[in-house]
Scaffold this motif. Structure first.
Motif, PDB file in Angstrom:
ATOM      1  N   ILE A  23       0.812  -1.227   0.000  1.00 41.38           N
ATOM      2  CA  ILE A  23       0.000   0.000   0.000  1.00 41.38           C
ATOM      3  C   ILE A  23       0.840   1.270   0.000  1.00 41.38           C
ATOM      4  O   ILE A  23       0.324   2.359  -0.245  1.00 41.38           O
ATOM      5  N   ALA A  24       2.142   1.150   0.275  1.00 41.10           N
ATOM      6  CA  ALA A  24       3.022   2.318   0.280  1.00 41.10           C
ATOM      7  C   ALA A  24       4.462   1.867   0.113  1.00 41.10           C
ATOM      8  O   ALA A  24       4.850   0.793   0.575  1.00 41.10           O
ATOM      9  N   VAL A  25       5.254   2.695  -0.565  1.00 46.16           N
ATOM     10  CA  VAL A  25       6.675   2.428  -0.764  1.00 46.16           C
ATOM     11  C   VAL A  25       7.445   3.705  -0.465  1.00 46.16           C
ATOM     12  O   VAL A  25       7.112   4.768  -0.980  1.00 46.16           O
ATOM     13  N   GLU A  26       8.475   3.599   0.387  1.00 40.80           N
ATOM     14  CA  GLU A  26       9.283   4.772   0.728  1.00 40.80           C
ATOM     15  C   GLU A  26      10.708   4.332   1.034  1.00 40.80           C
ATOM     16  O   GLU A  26      10.956   3.546   1.946  1.00 40.80           O
ATOM     17  N   ASN A  27      11.658   4.846   0.213  1.00 43.55           N
ATOM     18  CA  ASN A  27      13.068   4.487   0.332  1.00 43.55           C
ATOM     19  C   ASN A  27      13.225   2.973   0.235  1.00 43.55           C
ATOM     20  O   ASN A  27      12.768   2.376  -0.725  1.00 43.55           O
ATOM     21  N   ASP A  28      13.827   2.328   1.239  1.00 47.44           N
ATOM     22  CA  ASP A  28      14.021   0.884   1.153  1.00 47.44           C
ATOM     23  C   ASP A  28      12.948   0.112   1.916  1.00 47.44           C
ATOM     24  O   ASP A  28      13.096  -1.082   2.166  1.00 47.44           O
ATOM     25  N   CYS A  29      11.869   0.810   2.284  1.00 52.32           N
ATOM     26  CA  CYS A  29      10.788   0.167   3.046  1.00 52.32           C
ATOM     27  C   CYS A  29       9.464   0.220   2.293  1.00 52.32           C
ATOM     28  O   CYS A  29       9.218   1.131   1.502  1.00 52.32           O
ATOM     29  N   TYR A  30       8.620  -0.741   2.545  1.00 50.30           N
ATOM     30  CA  TYR A  30       7.268  -0.731   2.007  1.00 50.30           C
ATOM     31  C   TYR A  30       6.309  -1.194   3.094  1.00 50.30           C
ATOM     32  O   TYR A  30       6.716  -1.812   4.086  1.00 50.30           O
ATOM     33  N   THR A  31       5.030  -0.893   2.896  1.00 48.42           N
ATOM     34  CA  THR A  31       4.019  -1.198   3.909  1.00 48.42           C
ATOM     35  C   THR A  31       2.904  -2.036   3.311  1.00 48.42           C
ATOM     36  O   THR A  31       2.497  -1.826   2.162  1.00 48.42           O
ATOM     37  N   VAL A  32       2.430  -2.994   4.094  1.00 48.52           N
ATOM     38  CA  VAL A  32       1.297  -3.842   3.716  1.00 48.52           C
ATOM     39  C   VAL A  32       0.269  -3.820   4.836  1.00 48.52           C
ATOM     40  O   VAL A  32       0.577  -3.481   5.982  1.00 48.52           O
ATOM     41  N   THR A  33      -0.959  -4.192   4.505  1.00 48.08           N
ATOM     42  CA  THR A  33      -2.043  -4.253   5.492  1.00 48.08           C
ATOM     43  C   THR A  33      -2.505  -5.691   5.664  1.00 48.08           C
ATOM     44  O   THR A  33      -2.727  -6.408   4.684  1.00 48.08           O
ATOM     45  N   ALA A  34      -2.664  -6.101   6.920  1.00 48.97           N
ATOM     46  CA  ALA A  34      -3.230  -7.417   7.231  1.00 48.97           C
ATOM     47  C   ALA A  34      -4.544  -7.214   7.968  1.00 48.97           C
ATOM     48  O   ALA A  34      -4.593  -6.494   8.970  1.00 48.97           O
ATOM     49  N   ILE A  35      -5.619  -7.837   7.475  1.00 46.41           N
ATOM     50  CA  ILE A  35      -6.928  -7.682   8.102  1.00 46.41           C
ATOM     51  C   ILE A  35      -7.110  -8.715   9.212  1.00 46.41           C
ATOM     52  O   ILE A  35      -6.316  -9.651   9.357  1.00 46.41           O
ATOM     53  N   LYS A  36      -8.170  -8.558   9.975  1.00 43.52           N
ATOM     54  CA  LYS A  36      -8.422  -9.400  11.150  1.00 43.52           C
ATOM     55  C   LYS A  36      -8.446 -10.886  10.807  1.00 43.52           C
ATOM     56  O   LYS A  36      -7.856 -11.716  11.526  1.00 43.52           O
ATOM     57  N   GLU A  37      -9.139 -11.258   9.726  1.00 39.94           N
ATOM     58  CA  GLU A  37      -9.246 -12.674   9.359  1.00 39.94           C
ATOM     59  C   GLU A  37      -7.874 -13.270   9.059  1.00 39.94           C
ATOM     60  O   GLU A  37      -7.563 -14.394   9.475  1.00 39.94           O
ATOM     61  N   THR A  38      -7.042 -12.523   8.342  1.00 46.95           N
ATOM     62  CA  THR A  38      -5.693 -12.990   8.023  1.00 46.95           C
ATOM     63  C   THR A  38      -4.875 -13.175   9.290  1.00 46.95           C
ATOM     64  O   THR A  38      -4.169 -14.172   9.459  1.00 46.95           O
ATOM     65  N   ILE A  39      -4.976 -12.236  10.193  1.00 50.13           N
ATOM     66  CA  ILE A  39      -4.233 -12.301  11.452  1.00 50.13           C
ATOM     67  C   ILE A  39      -4.638 -13.536  12.254  1.00 50.13           C
ATOM     68  O   ILE A  39      -3.797 -14.229  12.830  1.00 50.13           O
ATOM     69  N   SER A  40      -5.939 -13.833  12.262  1.00 51.55           N
ATOM     70  CA  SER A  40      -6.439 -14.949  13.076  1.00 51.55           C
ATOM     71  C   SER A  40      -6.049 -16.315  12.514  1.00 51.55           C
ATOM     72  O   SER A  40      -5.983 -17.294  13.254  1.00 51.55           O
ATOM     73  N   LYS A  41      -5.802 -16.410  11.200  1.00 49.01           N
ATOM     74  CA  LYS A  41      -5.524 -17.691  10.567  1.00 49.01           C
ATOM     75  C   LYS A  41      -4.039 -17.948  10.311  1.00 49.01           C
ATOM     76  O   LYS A  41      -3.676 -18.979   9.740  1.00 49.01           O
ATOM     77  N   THR A  42      -3.191 -17.010  10.712  1.00 51.38           N
ATOM     78  CA  THR A  42      -1.758 -17.123  10.444  1.00 51.38           C
ATOM     79  C   THR A  42      -0.971 -16.856  11.725  1.00 51.38           C
ATOM     80  O   THR A  42      -1.557 -16.635  12.786  1.00 51.38           O
TER      81      THR A  42
END
Length: 201
Positions: free
Chosen positions: A50-69
């Motif tokens: 969802i975002a890229v800045e310098n050598d870092c990037y950002t992703v989003t994890a939703i509740k369902e993904t968090i609960s199953k992983t």
């Protein structure tokens, strides 16, 4: 769609909670090649950039993904296995991996055997996932071959290259890992289960 062949390792730099979601920022050697909306597998979990800045990037994890992983176990400075989605025409060096984790497994034992390692994992059999000898399994995004398959347990052999170039080197007994079972096996298991249900009615 992924192959289970890890491209590189990333380092978690920030984990920020926003309502039920987690915003996770990662530093990696492939950041400058990423684009917003691109899919990347993180320890086998397909997440969208969802975002890229310098050598870092950002992703989003939703509740369902968090609960199953095992995402709830992640901490800043943890190392994660990274793989970008496969490109049409590329060699399928691993196996077909969807990036959808089926369940979390538990590392039961780690045995070093003359230059390689045998890792044994157990999982909840009541979720009806199966392994077979010489079949495929994905552990934290790594495509591997099953050995010593049992009802709720299996082992994999890890060569030095895989050990050093994935986060397998950080596993300990009782480590929680993401498991994605072979998609063909899941269809077979589902069909078999449905057939038994119809026969009992």
């Amino acid at each position: 769609m992924f192959t289970g062949i890890i491209e590189t390792l990333g380092v978690i730099k920030e984990i920020r909670k926003e309502e039920d979601n987690l915003q996770i920022t990662i530093s990696s050697s492939i950041t400058n090649e990423l684009k917003i909306d691109q899919s990347v597998a993180h320890n086998g979990v397909c997440l969208t950039v969802i975002a890229v800045e310098n050598d870092c990037y950002t992703v989003t994890a939703i509740k369902e993904t968090i609960s199953k992983t095992n995402l709830s176990d992640w901490r800043v400075e943890d190392i994660v296995n990274l793989e970008r989605a496969m490109r049409l025409g590329d060699r399928l060096d691993g196996h077909i991996v969807q990036g959808h984790v089926d369940q979390v497994g538990l590392c039961k034992s780690i045995v070093e055997t003359n230059g390689s390692w045998c890792f044994t994992f157990e999982y909840d059999k009541y979720l009806q996932n199966i392994t077979i000898e010489k079949g495929s399994i994905t552990i934290n995004g790594v495509s591997l071959t099953v050995v010593n398959s049992k009802e709720n347990e299996f082992s994999v052999a890890i060569i030095p290259y895989t050990f050093e170039n994935t986060n397998f080197k950080n596993f300990k007994v009782a480590s929680r890992v993401n498991l994605e079972f072979d998609v063909i096996g899941k269809y077979v298991s589902k069909l078999y289960s449905s057939k038994n249900e119809k026969a009992s009615n």
